[in-house]
Motif scaffolding. Structure first.
Motif, PDB file in Angstrom:
ATOM      1  N   PRO A 255       0.945  -1.144  -0.128  1.00  0.00           N
ATOM      2  CA  PRO A 255      -0.141  -0.096   0.116  1.00  0.00           C
ATOM      3  C   PRO A 255       0.848   1.200  -0.045  1.00  0.00           C
ATOM      4  CG  PRO A 255      -0.859  -1.708   1.547  1.00  0.00           C
ATOM      5  CD  PRO A 255       0.488  -2.165   1.127  1.00  0.00           C
ATOM      6  N   LYS A 256       2.089   1.242   0.684  1.00  0.00           N
ATOM      7  CA  LYS A 256       2.830   2.557   0.856  1.00  0.00           C
ATOM      8  C   LYS A 256       4.053   1.941   0.410  1.00  0.00           C
ATOM      9  CE  LYS A 256       5.061   5.802   3.671  1.00  0.00           C
ATOM     10  NZ  LYS A 256       6.434   5.649   3.392  1.00  0.00           N
ATOM     11  N   HIS A 257       4.948   2.566  -0.735  1.00  0.00           N
ATOM     12  CA  HIS A 257       6.126   2.179  -1.350  1.00  0.00           C
ATOM     13  C   HIS A 257       6.773   3.724  -1.360  1.00  0.00           C
ATOM     14  CE1 HIS A 257       4.133   2.969  -5.253  1.00  0.00           C
ATOM     15  NE2 HIS A 257       3.261   2.181  -4.901  1.00  0.00           N
ATOM     16  N   GLN A 258       6.978   4.208  -2.514  1.00  0.00           N
ATOM     17  CA  GLN A 258       7.757   5.454  -2.705  1.00  0.00           C
ATOM     18  C   GLN A 258       7.020   6.508  -3.185  1.00  0.00           C
ATOM     19  OE1 GLN A 258      10.348   3.646  -6.013  1.00  0.00           O
ATOM     20  NE2 GLN A 258       9.304   5.146  -7.278  1.00  0.00           N
ATOM     21  N   GLN A 259       5.585   6.475  -3.007  1.00  0.00           N
ATOM     22  CA  GLN A 259       4.730   7.520  -3.422  1.00  0.00           C
ATOM     23  C   GLN A 259       5.008   9.020  -2.831  1.00  0.00           C
ATOM     24  OE1 GLN A 259       3.663   4.778  -1.493  1.00  0.00           O
ATOM     25  NE2 GLN A 259       1.523   4.196  -2.429  1.00  0.00           N
ATOM     26  N   LEU A 260       5.269   9.065  -1.470  1.00  0.00           N
ATOM     27  CA  LEU A 260       5.365  10.123  -0.822  1.00  0.00           C
ATOM     28  C   LEU A 260       7.120  10.711  -1.212  1.00  0.00           C
ATOM     29  CD1 LEU A 260       3.944   9.119   2.805  1.00  0.00           C
ATOM     30  CD2 LEU A 260       2.826  10.483   0.828  1.00  0.00           C
ATOM     31  N   ASP A 261       7.793  10.002  -1.730  1.00  0.00           N
ATOM     32  CA  ASP A 261       9.161  10.367  -1.738  1.00  0.00           C
ATOM     33  C   ASP A 261       9.881  10.887  -0.573  1.00  0.00           C
ATOM     34  OD1 ASP A 261       8.914  10.412  -4.646  1.00  0.00           O
ATOM     35  OD2 ASP A 261       7.936  12.147  -4.730  1.00  0.00           O
ATOM     36  N   ASP A 262       9.502  10.090   0.480  1.00  0.00           N
ATOM     37  CA  ASP A 262      10.082  10.323   1.693  1.00  0.00           C
ATOM     38  C   ASP A 262      11.173   9.431   2.077  1.00  0.00           C
ATOM     39  OD1 ASP A 262       8.581   7.982   1.711  1.00  0.00           O
ATOM     40  OD2 ASP A 262       7.503   8.245   3.817  1.00  0.00           O
ATOM     41  N   HIS A 263      11.534   8.568   1.019  1.00  0.00           N
ATOM     42  CA  HIS A 263      12.679   7.763   1.607  1.00  0.00           C
ATOM     43  C   HIS A 263      13.903   8.382   0.790  1.00  0.00           C
ATOM     44  CE1 HIS A 263      15.647   4.248   1.084  1.00  0.00           C
ATOM     45  NE2 HIS A 263      15.239   4.132   2.295  1.00  0.00           N
TER      46      HIS A 263
END
Length: 731
Positions: A255-263
């Protein structure tokens, strides 16, 4: 061991490292005290060799002279003593066969003295020449199985080094690998030949411009970045596809991978930071000048980048970087994944190689300087690169072709398969001026005011960067961004050096001819500007500064006549052409048989890797996923029966069961199709590769799609594989 227990061990290991990750850092020595400690550098040679022998080594490096047997014996003895002081018990000729990895056969430094004791010895002959079996490495037809003799030859330009193991250390001597007939069986020999070819042609250009004073040789330099993933080792061993293929053949998106560009550029987890620090220490000791470490775009993805070095040494160091990452990761409970696309749907891993040309006096010949429009030599080299890439974009594309890179190119930070050059505003403006006459200006970036007195005025570069371009000018070098993360960078650098050598040769020949009777500054400027103007007009279609992902660019590139070789099966034939054969043969980089051998080896590797993936995928599908699906189906059926038996409407559950049965049958159908299709062989390797691309890989994609849908529906306690959520977040 159940998936639940594996997951529990992974979480426990992660927590334990949160508490104690600093233990490897206690008492760390200063970097300047450990850097190149385990490298037999020129400084070590100067301290340990007689003056005349050290001078002979320098003459090998500077003038290409040969060592005598006596000199080789003296160097070998000094190297042996130095290695013994560092705990070495064995030595090996370390080389780079066509596997894309490195190879080594260890020989003991211990020699019986004939009186019941031993001495330690390394002869000059053992240093200079080795004889590994040449029949068991990929040769692409250069060697038959029954013809076993091959030779390794010491590469004096790349320093020997010590690799420490658990119970000892090994002296590694970088070498080239050739057949009994003297043909190259490795990545190093063509690279060294291409460096020599470029130096020869570039020196001609320097002499034309009168800038060759004090220059003995022109070198190429390289900085190769390395992207990689880290996954918990317990989870890794519970995934047969990662163990066998280094990529997931099944896996539903979390469900959460790199969508938020937070890594990207985020805070580095403690266990990862401990691993990175250990990596740096090991590489510093080997003389690898690592500089940068950071989180990459995808969760669980990271990057390491070195400082620029001479290309041959940098290529050796890049192989050491990959080996060291893989070797050190288990100490911290990790497995390192260098595959171009370990996880579908998120950022893949590349290896950007930063390539430049420099004189041995330390001058970067691709540095445009402040008043670039007055720098005829730089503009000439720039146009040589533009011409080289335009004429040989298909060969350059083929140099980065692999089955792993096919999954990456064109998405998630990777450039498309269309090769183009990004120049930026300043250089694009410069070649626009060149096209119509003498350039009159250099476009500058000026200063950037951020609007606060507490922030300094920033010097803005004359052009932006383009992260979608496959071949981009980035200030004082070109960056080839299309290289895959598992690639040995020697091969694409060999190609770049060769095509640029041809282009410099073309320009130098033209200039020498037209300047034969008059080399005055005025005449030089006139002839150079006219020549460069012709080159720009003919080859400017390779320059593109926009969004390489946009469909509009793909349409425009087709109109410009730029090839779009989307996958390996389309790209590799570019090496099997008369143009490619003549190019590599003319500059002594590869003869026709050597080039053909590489085409054959690359195709064979493509076929073999896909066969392994297809076999592993079928095994996971039949022995792990299908049983889980049938068990889930049984539970649903029992639920329907129990619900009906209780007199309750079971229609919604029955509909879910019917849909699930249909999905399971589709999965089984695609599995049987894969098992039937992947066994088909073709007599011609290229035909076999085309069959794989046209028939096998589409079925694998369909099987994966069905398998990933099953993962989304099957009960978590039944699903047999660690999920993307676990693999990408437990660290």
């Amino acid at each position: 061991m159940t998936r639940g227990s594996v997951r529990g061990e992974a979480v426990a290991a992660s927590t334990e490292w949160e508490i104690s990750s600093g233990r490897y850092r206690a008492g760390r020595e200063r970097v300047d005290e450990i850097f190149a400690r385990d490298v037999f550098t020129l400084r070590v040679m100067r301290e340990r060799l007689p003056k005349d022998v050290y001078t002979a080594v320098q003459n090998v490096l500077d003038k290409g002279e040969r060592l005598s047997e006596r000199q080789a014996d003296i160097i070998a003895s000094a190297m042996k003593d130095w290695a013994l002081e560092r705990g070495a018990t064995h030595f090996t000729h370390w080389f780079q066969p066509l596997t894309g990895l490195t190879a080594e056969k260890h020989d003991s430094l211990i020699v019986p003295d004939g009186q019941g004791h031993v001495v330690f010895g390394l002869s000059g002959k053992d240093l200079v020449q080795g004889e590994p079996d040449a029949s068991s490495f990929p040769s692409g037809g250069l060697r038959a199985t029954f013809e076993a003799r091959g030779y390794t030859a010491w590469d004096v330009t790349s320093p020997a080094f010590i690799v420490h193991g658990s119970n000892g250390a090994t002296l590694c001597i970088p070498t080239a690998f050739a057949s009994y007939n003297g043909q190259a069986l490795d990545k190093k020999i063509p690279l060294l030949r291409s460096i020599d070819a470029l130096s020869t042609q570039a020196m001609r250009l320097l002499r034309i411009f009168g800038s060759d004073a004090g220059v003995k040789r022109v070198e190429t330099t390289l900085g190769a970045e390395q992207e990689y993933f880290l996954v918990d080792r317990n989870l890794y061993h519970a995934r047969p596809d990662l163990v066998t293929c280094e990529r997931t053949l099944f896996g539903a998106q979390a469900p959460k991978h790199q969508q938020l560009d937070d890594h990207y550029f985020g805070s580095i987890p403690n266990r990862v930071l401990a691993f990175m620090s250990e990596i740096e220490d090991e590489l510093y000791r080997l003389g690898v000048p690592v500089k940068t470490r950071h989180n990459e775009v995808a969760p669980g993805q990271y990057e390491l980048a070195p400082v620029f070095e001479a290309t041959n040494v940098a290529c050796d160091h890049q192989m050491l970087v990959m080996e060291t990452i893989r070797r050190v990761a288990p100490r911290f409970g990790f497995a390192a994944l260098l595959h171009e696309k370990p996880f579908a749907g998120i950022n893949g891993s590349g290896k950007h190689i930063n390539w430049a040309i420099g004189a041995d006096t330390g001058v970067n010949l691709l540095d445009p300087t402040d008043e670039t429009h007055t720098n005829l030599q730089f503009m000439t080299l720039l146009c040589a690169v533009i011409r080289a890439v335009h004429l040989n974009s298909d060969i350059l594309r083929a140099s980065v072709a692999s089955i792993g890179n096919d999954h990456r190119l064109g998405a998630n930070e990777a450039p498309p398969a269309i090769i183009s050059i990004f120049l930026g505003d300043m250089l694009t403006d410069l070649i626009t001026q060149l096209e119509t006459g003498a350039p009159q200006r250099t476009k500058n970036g000026g200063l950037l005011d951020l609007g606060s007195r507490s922030l300094a005025m920033l010097k803005r570069d004359p052009g932006d960067r383009n992260r979608t371009s496959p071949f981009a000018f980035t200030g004082n070098r070109f960056e080839l961004r299309a290289v895959g993360s598992t690639a040995a960078v020697a091969w694409p650098n060999t190609v770049i050096n060769t095509i640029v050598s041809e282009s410099i040769d073309f320009i130098a020949t033209k200039l020498e001819s037209e300047l034969a009777g008059d080399r005055s500054p005025e005449r030089l400027q006139e002839v150079v500007l006219r020549t460069l103007s012709e080159i720009v007009r003919e080859h400017k279609s390779i320059v593109f500064n926009g969004d390489n992902y946009a469909q509009a660019w793909h349409d425009e590139a087709a109109q410009r006549g730029l090839p779009n070789l989307k996958h390996t099966v389309e790209a590799l034939p570019a090496l099997d052409t008369e143009k490619a054969r003549a190019l590599f043969e003319k500059y002594g980089v590869l003869d026709r048989a050597e080039l053909a051998s590489r085409v054959n080896a690359f195709i064979e590797k493509y076929i073999t890797q896909c066969g392994i993936e297809a076999g592993q995928m079928a095994s996971i599908a039949r022995t792990m996923i299908l049983p889980a699906a049938l068990e889930h189906q049984r539970r649903l059926a029992e639920t329907v029966a129990a619900t009906q038996g209780a007199g309750v409407d079971a229609e919604p559950t029955r509909a879910s069961l019917e849909d699930f049965v249909e999905l399971t049958n589709r999965f089984r159908d695609r599995l049987e199709a894969l098992e039937a299709t992947s066994d088909l062989a073709h007599s011609a390797p290229m035909d076999h590769a085309r069959h794989i691309k046209a028939s096998v890989q589409p079925i694998m994609d369909e099987l994966r799609q069905a398998g990933d849908e099953l993962e989304r529906q099957i009960s978590d306690d039944l699903w047999p594989l660690p999920t993307y959520r676990e693999l990408l977040t437990i660290r």
